[in-house]
Design an enzyme around this catalytic site. Structure first.
Site, short mmCIF file in Angstrom:
data_model
loop_
_atom_site.label_atom_id
_atom_site.label_comp_id
_atom_site.label_asym_id
_atom_site.label_seq_id
_atom_site.Cartn_x
_atom_site.Cartn_y
_atom_site.Cartn_z
N LEU A 14 9.21 44.42 5.80
CA LEU A 14 10.63 44.64 6.08
C LEU A 14 10.81 46.12 6.36
CD1 LEU A 14 13.64 44.00 6.15
CD2 LEU A 14 13.69 44.17 3.68
N SER A 15 10.75 46.45 7.66
CA SER A 15 10.96 47.84 8.03
C SER A 15 12.43 47.98 8.35
CB SER A 15 10.13 48.22 9.25
OG SER A 15 8.80 48.31 8.86
N GLN A 50 10.41 57.08 2.22
CA GLN A 50 10.55 57.88 3.44
C GLN A 50 9.18 58.22 3.98
OE1 GLN A 50 12.58 61.15 1.52
NE2 GLN A 50 10.74 62.36 1.46
N HIS A 66 12.03 63.98 -9.83
CA HIS A 66 12.15 62.92 -8.81
C HIS A 66 11.27 61.70 -9.13
CE1 HIS A 66 14.33 65.97 -6.81
NE2 HIS A 66 13.37 66.50 -6.10
N ARG A 104 8.50 51.93 0.63
CA ARG A 104 8.38 53.28 1.21
C ARG A 104 9.77 53.91 1.25
NH1 ARG A 104 5.31 52.59 5.96
NH2 ARG A 104 7.21 52.41 7.16
N ARG A 120 3.82 52.08 -4.96
CA ARG A 120 2.85 51.02 -4.69
C ARG A 120 2.58 50.27 -5.98
NH1 ARG A 120 0.54 52.53 0.42
NH2 ARG A 120 -0.59 50.56 0.40
N TYR A 180 16.75 62.34 -5.40
CA TYR A 180 16.00 61.11 -5.16
C TYR A 180 16.82 59.88 -5.57
CZ TYR A 180 11.87 62.47 -2.83
OH TYR A 180 11.03 62.87 -1.84
N LYS A 200 18.72 70.78 -10.31
CA LYS A 200 17.55 71.38 -10.93
C LYS A 200 17.19 72.72 -10.28
CE LYS A 200 13.57 70.13 -8.31
NZ LYS A 200 13.71 70.41 -7.01
N LYS A 235 5.25 61.59 3.10
CA LYS A 235 5.51 60.21 2.69
C LYS A 235 5.92 60.15 1.24
CE LYS A 235 2.76 56.61 4.34
NZ LYS A 235 1.55 55.80 4.34
C1 BG6 Z 1 13.12 69.27 -3.64
C2 BG6 Z 1 11.94 70.15 -3.90
O1 BG6 Z 1 13.71 68.89 -4.84
O2 BG6 Z 1 12.71 68.13 -2.93
C3 BG6 Z 1 11.25 70.54 -2.62
O3 BG6 Z 1 12.36 71.33 -4.57
C4 BG6 Z 1 10.93 69.32 -1.80
O4 BG6 Z 1 10.05 71.26 -2.88
C5 BG6 Z 1 12.14 68.40 -1.67
O5 BG6 Z 1 10.51 69.75 -0.52
C6 BG6 Z 1 11.76 67.09 -1.03
O6 BG6 Z 1 12.90 66.33 -0.79
P1 BG6 Z 1 12.88 65.19 0.31
O7 BG6 Z 1 14.19 64.52 0.18
O8 BG6 Z 1 12.64 65.86 1.62
O9 BG6 Z 1 11.73 64.29 -0.04
#
Ligand code: BG6
Length: 468
Positions: A383-384, A368, A246, A366, A342, A185, A154, A338
């Site tokens: 579950l971490s 990240q 994402h 979660r 949820r 993602y 993208k 983060k």
């Molecule tokens: C990218 C965005 O696609 O994803 C960025 O263009 C963003 O703005 C990034 O910072 C976040 O990726 P991640 O993997 O760090 O959550």
């Protein structure tokens, strides 16, 4: 992975994406043994006229452990050759083709096993000319087998019309099975686990619907602003940067029906159905924000209304989800970093404990940092990953996705009709924002974003729970 000659060609080799993401991901794959056969070669291509050695020096510092010049690093860098040329003229691509063919010939792989993976670490504006050059001058020409695959990332356009135009320009040159649209993602560990979690666990099957779920939030927060890329970001905004791709991809995996099988096409068919069932977004279900200080960036216009924060409620009009709001929220320069899903369950009927005071049941994934899955019952089940799977290294999203491309597995890539459906959802809203009809509200950096977003969340029926 199949055997035979594999050439990975990184176009835009001296740019930021290539240095920060593509080459480190290739290096990690190499270290894990995926690219160690002597039939693998990597080519960098860009306009700058530099030598192989100069490109290697530019990349080195970005590789994990690269500064220490370990043997792994030097061996990996030796795989990389550089070719320079423009993105829209034949000469450079003819030279590239010659270099790739030279490598293939030296490996005696004229048996037709030439596999060429072109990774376009480039701005989308040059995708059409570059694809044309690849098609005319640099793709695998042997009829006996092998393949040519194109990886793109993208922004795929700015709205439905521009995305469709880009898709058809590329679509005229390459078949859909050759095009790998990355949404990184989809390469994240817990995003990849979502279908197993949902469809292989008896716990969730009967609960995952409108009878039991009150609302779903998919949240992305970053604790830094648009530093250094304000000019680029300002043309897109947070909805195009994060939400339309994402978060919407994550929503699809949370909401889709069980696919016929785990075949990529079956999975992507179900994702498209979710996207097509999303009803038009209403203005009063959107809150936009822009952090104070965003416009201090000299590359951002003083009158910019571009949102750096957005909270948008989506409704899915189908049997499973009618009446369940999906809140997609993303913001830059917020209090923490983060990304999480949820899932909030409805109140227990005939509650004799007045449980509501303690909070509802919530199921949290979660993504990240520190991947975790936990359930908030009246106490917490947690579950971490870093506790349960100590010492297990979770691969980076880009590593997984490049490996999938080599294997020819398109499951975690965005199909053209998915992309179109995703743009259909957001284009009317984006046009209203671009026309200034919806204003971005100011918020303080390192805050939770505009307070109005919490009001919207409450309106969607989210009940604040305790802890975590
Ligand atoms: C990218 C965005 O696609 O994803 C960025 O263009 C963003 O703005 C990034 O910072 C976040 O990726 P991640 O993997 O760090 O959550």
């Amino acid at each position: 992975i199949e055997t035979g000659c594999l050439s990975i060609i990184v176009l835009g080799a001296s740019g930021d994406l290539a240095k920060k993401k593509t080459f480190p991901a290739l290096f990690n794959l190499y270290r894990q043994g995926f690219l160690q056969s002597n039939e693998v070669h990597i080519f960098g291509y860009a306009r700058t006229n530099i030598s192989d050695e100069e490109l290697r020096d530019r990349i080195r510092g970005y590789l994990p452990g690269g500064k220490e010049r370990t043997e792994d690093v030097s061996n990996f860098l030796q795989l990389i050759k550089y070719v320079s040329g423009s993105y829209d003229a034949p000469e450079g691509f003819q030279a590239l083709d010659k270099a790739i063919s030279g490598h293939e010939l030296s490996k005696n792989s004229m048996d037709g096993t030439s596999r060429r993976l072109f990774y376009l670490a480039l701005p989308p504006s040059v995708y059409p000319p570059v694809c044309k050059m690849i098609k005319n001058y640099a793709m695998n020409k042997y009829d006996l087998g092998g393949w040519t695959r194109i990886v793109v990332e993208k922004p795929f356009g700015k709205d439905l019309a521009s995305a469709e135009q880009l898709s058809s320009q590329i679509g005229e040159l390459f078949e859909e099975p050759q095009i790998y649209r990355i949404d990184h993602y989809l390469g994240k560990e817990l995003v990849q686990n979502l279908l197993v979690l949902r469809f292989a666990n008896r716990f969730f099957l009967p609960l995952w619907n409108r009878d039991n779920i009150a609302n779903v939030q998919i949240v992305f927060r970053e604790d830094f602003g648009t530093e250094g890329r304000g000019g680029y970001f300002d043309q897109y905004g947070i909805i195009r940067d994060i939400i339309q791709n994402h978060l919407l991809q994550v929503l699809c995996l949370v909401a889709m029906e069980k696919p016929v099988s785990m075949k990529p096409e079956h999975i992507r068919d179900e994702k498209v159905k979710v996207l097509q069932s999303v009803v038009p977004i209403k203005d009063d279900e959107v809150v936009l924000g822009q952090y104070e200080g965003y416009k201090d960036d000299p590359t951002v216009p003083d009158n910019s209304n571009t949102p750096t924060f957005a909270s948008v409620i989506l409704h899915i009009h189908n049997e499973r989800w009618e009446g369940v709001p999906f809140i997609l929220k993303a913001g830059k320069a917020l209090i923490s970093r983060k990304a999480e899903i949820r899932v909030q369950f409805k109140d227990v009927p005939g509650d004799i404990f007045k449980c509501q005071k303690q909070g509802r049941n919530e199921f949290v994934i979660r993504l990240q940092p520190s991947e975790a899955i936990y359930m908030k019952l009246t106490s917490e089940l947690d579950l971490s990953y870093n506790q349960r799977y100590q010492g297990v290294v979770i691969p980076e999203a880009y590593e997984r996705l490049i490996l999938d491309t080599i294997k020819g597995d398109q499951q975690h890539f965005v199909r053209r009709d998915e992309l179109k459906a995703a743009w259909e959802i957001f284009t009317p809203l984006l046009h209203r924002i671009d026309d200034g009809e919806i204003k971005s509200l100011p918020y303080k950096p390192r805050s939770r974003g505009p307070a109005e977003a919490d009001v919207l969340l409450e309106k969607a029926g989210y009940v604040q729970t305790h802890g975590y």
